[in-house]
Design a protein around this motif. Structure first.
Motif, short mmCIF file in Angstrom:
data_model
loop_
_atom_site.label_atom_id
_atom_site.label_comp_id
_atom_site.label_asym_id
_atom_site.label_seq_id
_atom_site.Cartn_x
_atom_site.Cartn_y
_atom_site.Cartn_z
N GLU A 111 25.67 65.32 36.22
CA GLU A 111 26.92 66.03 35.97
C GLU A 111 26.99 67.32 36.78
N GLU A 128 34.86 66.89 36.36
CA GLU A 128 34.87 65.42 36.48
C GLU A 128 36.08 64.97 37.29
N PHE A 129 35.95 63.82 37.93
CA PHE A 129 37.08 63.20 38.63
C PHE A 129 37.34 61.84 38.02
N GLU A 130 38.62 61.59 37.74
CA GLU A 130 39.02 60.30 37.22
C GLU A 130 40.36 59.94 37.85
N ARG A 131 40.43 58.77 38.44
CA ARG A 131 41.64 58.32 39.13
C ARG A 131 42.09 59.31 40.20
N CYS A 134 41.08 65.87 39.35
CA CYS A 134 39.99 66.72 38.90
C CYS A 134 40.28 67.21 37.48
N PHE A 135 39.31 67.04 36.58
CA PHE A 135 39.44 67.52 35.20
C PHE A 135 38.34 68.55 34.93
N GLU A 145 43.65 69.31 33.65
CA GLU A 145 43.57 68.77 35.00
C GLU A 145 43.85 69.88 36.01
N GLN A 187 36.10 66.43 47.43
CA GLN A 187 36.91 65.56 46.58
C GLN A 187 38.29 66.16 46.29
#
Length: 190
Positions: A111, A128-131, A134-135, A145, A187
């Motif tokens: 992490e 974290e990255f999802e779809r 960035c969160f 986000e 990213q």
């Protein structure tokens, strides 16, 4: 004359406040992270390695000096609850530990955490990255986000993501290492 007396009084109050705050102790956690030792607290996130000077005098206190840029912590006096804890941290600093970017067991990326600030929010949070989004995650508390319009580097471990006036404004993220900052910057820019 009255203005001069008021100015001197305010200057004296500021000086006394600075002396009081200077010796205030901040509770922190210390853990091995990669090849260094990471200090983590509510408003601090610093990598102690490489330390240029470490003084340990058989007590429960360490005096540490490390290279750093302007306005970074360079000299620290760290007090421990026991002598064994202090000795363990000195051993970590002297020999270095692990690898910065991979979890030792699985070879999967561990992490990424950063000290995140955007005005009223100032907390150490997981990134974290999802779809492709960035969160910023504060486990069990908040999640928001970050969709930046622009990303810029403040220094080697600090990123500033400008999200615009209607979102969160400038979100400042201070990472534990430049490797983490590089990865998140890459990213965010894609």
């Amino acid at each position: 004359m009255q203005i001069l007396i008021l100015a001197l009084f305010l200057l004296g109050c500021a000086f006394l406040t600075a002396l009081y705050v200077r010796r205030k102790w901040i509770p922190i956690g210390i853990r091995p992270e990669g090849k260094g030792v990471l200090v983590v607290g509510k408003t601090i996130s610093e990598n102690l390695s490489p330390a240029s000077r470490v003084n340990f005098d058989d007590g429960a206190m360490i005096y540490l000096e490390k290279p750093g840029a302007r306005l970074q912590l360079r000299k620290m006096e760290i007090r421990f609850s026991s002598r064994e804890d202090a000795k363990r941290v000195v051993d970590w600093l002297e020999r270095g530990v692990g690898s910065t970017s991979l979890d030792r067991r699985s070879g999967v990326r561990s992490e990424i955490w950063a000290l995140v600030s955007n005005g009223p929010y100032l907390k150490r949070s997981r990134i974290e990255f999802e779809r492709g989004i960035c969160f910023v995650v504060d486990p069990g508390m908040n999640i928001f986000e970050v969709i930046p319009k622009r990303v810029r580097r403040k220094d080697e471990v600090t990123l500033v993501a400008s999200t615009g006036f209607w979102h969160y404004g400038d979100v400042v993220m201070k990472f534990d290492s430049s490797v983490d900052a590089n990865r998140i910057e890459q990213q965010l820019n894609t």
